[in-house]
Write a protein that holds these residues in place. Structure first.
Motif, PDB file in Angstrom:
ATOM      1  N   ARG E   4      53.151  80.323  19.555  1.00 17.43           N
ATOM      2  CA  ARG E   4      53.910  80.795  20.701  1.00 17.43           C
ATOM      3  C   ARG E   4      54.817  81.920  20.267  1.00 17.43           C
ATOM      4  NH1 ARG E   4      56.819  76.714  24.983  1.00 17.43           N
ATOM      5  NH2 ARG E   4      56.895  78.298  26.603  1.00 17.43           N
ATOM      6  N   ASP E   5      54.998  82.914  21.131  1.00 15.81           N
ATOM      7  CA  ASP E   5      55.926  83.985  20.797  1.00 15.81           C
ATOM      8  C   ASP E   5      57.345  83.485  20.919  1.00 15.81           C
ATOM      9  OD1 ASP E   5      54.097  85.844  20.151  1.00 15.81           O
ATOM     10  OD2 ASP E   5      53.899  86.672  22.168  1.00 15.81           O
ATOM     11  N   ARG E   6      58.212  84.110  20.148  1.00 14.73           N
ATOM     12  CA  ARG E   6      59.610  83.731  20.208  1.00 14.73           C
ATOM     13  C   ARG E   6      60.164  84.142  21.560  1.00 14.73           C
ATOM     14  NH1 ARG E   6      64.585  86.537  16.959  1.00 14.73           N
ATOM     15  NH2 ARG E   6      66.135  85.776  18.429  1.00 14.73           N
ATOM     16  N   PRO E   7      60.788  83.207  22.283  1.00 15.46           N
ATOM     17  CA  PRO E   7      61.345  83.560  23.594  1.00 15.46           C
ATOM     18  C   PRO E   7      62.632  84.346  23.404  1.00 15.46           C
ATOM     19  CG  PRO E   7      61.942  81.327  23.036  1.00 15.46           C
ATOM     20  CD  PRO E   7      61.108  81.845  21.915  1.00 15.46           C
ATOM     21  N   LEU E  12      65.170  81.014  26.099  1.00 17.60           N
ATOM     22  CA  LEU E  12      65.317  80.327  24.825  1.00 17.60           C
ATOM     23  C   LEU E  12      65.850  78.915  25.013  1.00 17.60           C
ATOM     24  CD1 LEU E  12      65.343  80.872  21.670  1.00 17.60           C
ATOM     25  CD2 LEU E  12      67.724  81.483  21.934  1.00 17.60           C
ATOM     26  N   PHE E  13      66.756  78.780  25.982  1.00 16.08           N
ATOM     27  CA  PHE E  13      67.418  77.493  26.142  1.00 16.08           C
ATOM     28  C   PHE E  13      66.689  76.546  27.087  1.00 16.08           C
ATOM     29  CE2 PHE E  13      70.589  80.435  24.683  1.00 16.08           C
ATOM     30  CZ  PHE E  13      71.168  79.712  23.669  1.00 16.08           C
ATOM     31  N   LEU E  14      65.689  77.078  27.780  1.00 17.08           N
ATOM     32  CA  LEU E  14      65.048  76.273  28.812  1.00 17.08           C
ATOM     33  C   LEU E  14      63.730  75.648  28.371  1.00 17.08           C
ATOM     34  CD1 LEU E  14      65.775  78.612  31.839  1.00 17.08           C
ATOM     35  CD2 LEU E  14      66.947  76.503  31.179  1.00 17.08           C
ATOM     36  N   MET E  15      63.144  76.190  27.289  1.00 16.51           N
ATOM     37  CA  MET E  15      61.813  75.693  26.969  1.00 16.51           C
ATOM     38  C   MET E  15      61.865  74.347  26.249  1.00 16.51           C
ATOM     39  SD  MET E  15      60.869  78.491  24.161  1.00 16.51           S
ATOM     40  CE  MET E  15      59.242  78.520  24.850  1.00 16.51           C
ATOM     41  N   LEU E  16      60.900  73.506  26.581  1.00 16.92           N
ATOM     42  CA  LEU E  16      60.858  72.173  25.989  1.00 16.92           C
ATOM     43  C   LEU E  16      59.668  71.988  25.049  1.00 16.92           C
ATOM     44  CD1 LEU E  16      61.947  69.782  28.827  1.00 16.92           C
ATOM     45  CD2 LEU E  16      63.151  70.375  26.753  1.00 16.92           C
ATOM     46  N   ARG E  17      58.531  72.601  25.407  1.00 20.55           N
ATOM     47  CA  ARG E  17      57.348  72.414  24.580  1.00 20.55           C
ATOM     48  C   ARG E  17      57.566  73.110  23.231  1.00 20.55           C
ATOM     49  NH1 ARG E  17      52.189  71.000  26.596  1.00 20.55           N
ATOM     50  NH2 ARG E  17      52.830  71.681  28.647  1.00 20.55           N
ATOM     51  N   GLY E  18      57.400  72.396  22.179  1.00 20.68           N
ATOM     52  CA  GLY E  18      57.642  72.966  20.858  1.00 20.68           C
ATOM     53  C   GLY E  18      59.044  72.644  20.388  1.00 20.68           C
ATOM     54  N   SER E  19      59.878  72.178  21.329  1.00 19.20           N
ATOM     55  CA  SER E  19      61.231  71.785  20.953  1.00 19.20           C
ATOM     56  C   SER E  19      61.221  70.326  20.521  1.00 19.20           C
ATOM     57  CB  SER E  19      62.169  71.969  22.149  1.00 19.20           C
ATOM     58  OG  SER E  19      63.398  71.325  21.912  1.00 19.20           O
ATOM     59  N   VAL E  20      62.155  69.963  19.657  1.00 14.90           N
ATOM     60  CA  VAL E  20      62.232  68.553  19.258  1.00 14.90           C
ATOM     61  C   VAL E  20      63.117  67.767  20.209  1.00 14.90           C
ATOM     62  CG1 VAL E  20      61.749  68.868  16.814  1.00 14.90           C
ATOM     63  CG2 VAL E  20      64.083  69.151  17.648  1.00 14.90           C
ATOM     64  N   TYR E 255      72.897  67.524  18.131  1.00 16.39           N
ATOM     65  CA  TYR E 255      71.605  68.173  18.384  1.00 16.39           C
ATOM     66  C   TYR E 255      71.054  68.786  17.103  1.00 16.39           C
ATOM     67  CZ  TYR E 255      68.306  71.723  20.043  1.00 16.39           C
ATOM     68  OH  TYR E 255      67.213  72.512  20.213  1.00 16.39           O
TER      69      TYR E 255
END
Lengths: 312, 312, 312, 312, 312
Positions: E4-7, E12-20, E255
């Motif tokens: 995925r490209d870096r948002p 940046l703060f809204l994406m969940l997929r790929g986030s832990v 976090y």
């Protein structure tokens, strides 16, 4: 080695097996006791107020963090290098077995049933014996699990050998020589087997290096002294600012310091029988199974399983 | 090398052998003296109040922690690389011995009793001499423990050699050449022995590199200057907040700083005879025993044992 | 390279040779001057009180410590890798010399007196020339110390060569080819010499890599900017808490920051002629002596000694 | 790659080319704007005083320094590993060229003028084409600089190939096979060339690994989120203690954080065309020159020079 | 692996997929809840004021930063070593394919259409099967994607094999033996193929090592305990100085701590099917395509593409 899933929730705080807590309990208890006494006397020692603030601890924290970080990394590096060496031993044993079977020429397939007159079978048995011999050398054990892979004559010879793994490698080299004399292998390919023998020697000698050369003693001494002084003085520095919480905070700090230290003690000598040491018995068994299966030896031994979450 | 179990309890603070304390005592004493004077004068120097707080020490702490951490890691890396190189030497000597015995063809087994006319025995003796020659080169010693493994002629030739280990390797190469001329070894296998000789050369030259290339002098200078200024100024920064405890805290901080520094001095030149240096004598002896045992030389020398917890 | 014993006591603070102090003196002086002015004006700039405390410096300290630690480690890694590469060159040159003497067959011993018709002597001379050629390439020197080891014809050819070390390796490869054509060496053994030539090529190309690829410029820029801003603003942050000691503390902090930076500048390009750069001249000479001694060339050159504590 | 001398004095702060400043300007501007607004409102947000001190920033600083340090080291390691791989490619191409010339036997010298029927010339041309093919693969370019080194037939075949460098290595292997069939090379020496081909394959595949496996995305996300929150909240924490200097200090901190981050973005994908990426064009050209010079190809191409301080 | 490209910006703060984030949500929620309760009660627990300041957190921060930094580096090293091993597998498979085609002599080109009687084709098919077998072993999968590359007989034999990849390597070794028996390959070149088989064995066994030897359990326990205590106590330390912002700051700190920890959990076992684990399916497919293309097998499978930004 502890084989266990990571606990979650409150069970995290209740488990003892695999924890270093039992090991550091004496020092920790004394430390908490001191902290409690200091708290009750408000930092006075024989009526003399000890004027420590947290500032000295920030300053001493600098060399301590260098010490602890260094100690921790070094101990883990030793552990992981040792693990890699036993991985290397497994790799090279498999390679030796494969090379014996495919590069040494016999009219028949290499089967365990050919018996010890088949050079290939003999070398494979010796490779198994080698891993047990190395394990016993590293753990200072007598080596009763080894003789079953050797001839009567060798069992006698190996008794008086100063370095049993080295003795076995030399025997394998003589087997290789015999293969060449009997024209069963081309010198170019014998060179590859010789390279494998050299690699096994290297892995074994590197294990001996880790066993024989601890982290310089002066380091250990300097680290322990500093960490103990730090933790035992800490209550005097904290009591004025956090009052009755002092023993509690001292307990946490001391738990991490002593715990990190005790853990380092365990893994910096990775060949022992401590909870976090390497499972050499299980690795030897794995080598044994791999090599025996290749020559269709029956029955195959079973892999070792953890007992009470522990694999030795 | 100090060979000693980790002390526990109060004995930890009482032991001196293996500690760097004796070495840093002069600087430490002066530092504590200064701290005591500063405490008694409440931070005044010739009636002028030195207005230092702990803030500057937090700021200077940053480059100092980089310096000390760097110095410490670099010194230990040198120590450990040196240890690995001598482990490599042990490995390659064993390999050479094994290869001589199994790849060079003679009608008889390679026994010490065959004497120096047996190329295999000759090469093994020279490998032993090599390790002693390298040890003496690294320690700038005359090398009286070496001649027993050489012929009269070689003893004379080696006197004038600029690089004694290199001389011995070249002699071994000529032995290898002779084996090939006498058709005792296939070129493919001779290539493997040649590779072993190259590896021994590499280990020896890497030891020379460590000996000849210290950590850049400017680092040492910068580090020492900063550490000394830090410790000598520290009392002025502490006296206002912790009062009479100042000399005590300064002593702890200086002990860790000077101790870490002194330890680094010892192990960054790992081939010397300091307490924490490598036990080259013991390793040479171990190589000697291993190689002599393989050719059934009698009597075998005994392994070296620590004297007063020290192995040289 | 500075070759000097570690000074002790007050001499530590007085020595200049080997110190980076002369190099950073201009920036340091300006910084102290600013600090003095700020102290005298009590932190006012054009009557406007600059409201800095030490807090911002603690915050900026975080990225700075990452920068400085990274820069320092990277620069030293480059220095030490470069030293290892020249050690590798020494090793491989010795190996090449040994292999030429023991693996290439001639009826006579390999002596310098055989002259350039002896392939072995020719290759050894070229190996010496190689190290000088590489040194000159890395230092952008004309290379007047090289021709003595080459034939007239080669001296002419090498003038127009784009990569002189590479030219010499190719010539050595042709010598090897000739040995094979003349049946003086078995292909299996020639393969080992070819491997040595590959290793020499590798060491040389890795040196070129270090020379041609500096630490990314943006790093240097980011690091310098941050360090300068930090040091120049520091007086404003300190003056309210430590008063007239401000210039003194700023001097210490700036000395360590600028010093670490200047030292990094020197050793990150380790092939130059700065005080702390590698002593390539001395290493080339060492290779020359080792190789010439092996073929009994007389007279042998003498090892290079430090001049004013400096070895180039 | 930026090729530029380190600026000194005030020019250090004025230069933009090679700086990451343009790249991070948007985020930096927003951050400074926020800081200015916060300063003017004295930390109130919609009349609600945000009660932050610097303490939270010290605490968050801990994980941030771990993140930034880790990110920075990892990104640089990728950059430097990539550079080493291209150095390896250069080394192995030179070795291949040398081995073709010295180990494959022809009655005539290997000259470009022999044309493509000479296996040696063909392999050397293909080695040049290989480096261009790899560069184009890593940069997702069509590859118009490659066909000149191939035959008409190969140019057609390579169009449909999924992995162009791999296709070329396989062609070189067939050339080697042909040499053996024509008895131009001994198998022992062919094994050395085969080893070189394996090493070239390894360097290329390792480059693909770096290209295809970024630092795990969750790291990047976690790091960016934390760094942005830190910088955007910072004004609230500073305004009470340093007042109108807040935007200035925030600007410095944000410059270093965002700068370190942007730099990491550039070098962690080292094969692109960003300012700090590797100069693959120049390295390909260097390989081309080295290999063509060895076979006396004329005219030789000229080395690439930086354009506006940039080498691509 | 997340591809995925870096948002940028707020995305940046809204994406969940790929986030832990989803993974650590339970612990995070509890922590914020505690922080809110503590804030509302102003730090009282059952009417007892908990007298914590931020000082203890600074002190505990020291061992925590050592733990987290160590854990993070170790986990990433395992991830990256695993990636390198699969890169090595790809390299060695390509080499094996190239060596089979160019070193084993047949009158016809090695094409898939020759069928399994062509040793070269057989070995290449087995190399493909090997990578699938290894993937299935590491992921504890049944292995339904493997049989298509094996003969009926082998499919039966492999069922009962304890170590399927090892079984396949031994089969390839027998193929090599057959090639030698049929005089299709010179022993010197067979030695090179044998070396490739050894390297494949080594890569596979190293993967098993990573799978079977987790980071010592006591580390994990010590780290988790300390981190949880730190985060759960934090509100008591902050509430007096930053008031109603406490839950917010605690959320950020927790976090990063929990996130770093969860990420470590994912990548320290890199062969699983978590979001950030290695895309073994895609790598196996890549090996398959590379090897099949070389022998012109049709149709070629298509490369795997990320599904929902994820590559398995």
């Amino acid at each position: 080695m502890i084989v266990r899933d990571r606990p979650s929730g409150f069970r995290l705080f209740l488990m003892l097996r695999g924890s270093v807590l039992p090991r550091i309990l004496p020092a920790l208890t004394i430390n908490i006791l001191i902290a409690t006494l200091v708290t009750m006397s408000h930092g006075d020692l024989f009526k003399l107020k000890i004027t420590l603030t947290t500032i000295p601890f920030t300053l001493i924290g600098l060399p301590i963090s260098i010490f602890l970080g260094f100690r921790n990394n070094t101990a883990y590096d030793r552990f992981w290098e040792a693990r890699k060496l036993w991985g290397e031993l497994l790799i090279r044993s498999r390679n030796l077995s494969r090379q014996c079977q495919s590069l040494i020429t016999y009219p028949v397939t290499a089967l365990a049933s050919n018996g010890l007159n088949d050079i290939r079978v003999r070398m494979i048995y010796r490779a198994i014996a080698f891993s047990y011999a190395l394990k016993n050398l590293l753990r200072d054990l007598p080596g009763e699990d080894m003789p079953q892979w050797l001839t009567q004559e060798e069992v006698k010879l190996i008794q008086t050998s100063k370095n049993k793994p080295d003795f076995l490698i030399n025997r394998m080299a003589l087997d290789l020589q015999q293969s060449m004399n009997e024209k069963r292998i081309d010198p170019c390919l014998a060179a590859n087997i010789d390279t494998t023998l050299s690699a096994i020697t290297a892995a074994a000698a590197a294990c001996e290096r880790i066993k024989n050369t601890p982290i310089p003693f002066s380091y250990t001494l300097l680290l322990h002294r500093t960490a103990y002084i730090y933790c035992f003085l800490l209550p005097f520095g904290l009591v004025d600012s956090i009052g009755f919480m002092t023993p509690f905070v001292v307990a946490i700090v001391a738990y991490t310091f002593f715990g990190l230290d005790a853990l380092g003690d365990e893994i910096e000598e990775p060949f022992g029988l401590d909870a976090n040491d390497l499972p050499l018995d299980a690795i030897c068994r794995a080598i044994e199974i791999d090599l025996l299966e290749a020559i269709q030896h029956t029955p195959l031994p079973v892999p070792m399983l953890p007992v009470g979450y522990r694999l030795t």
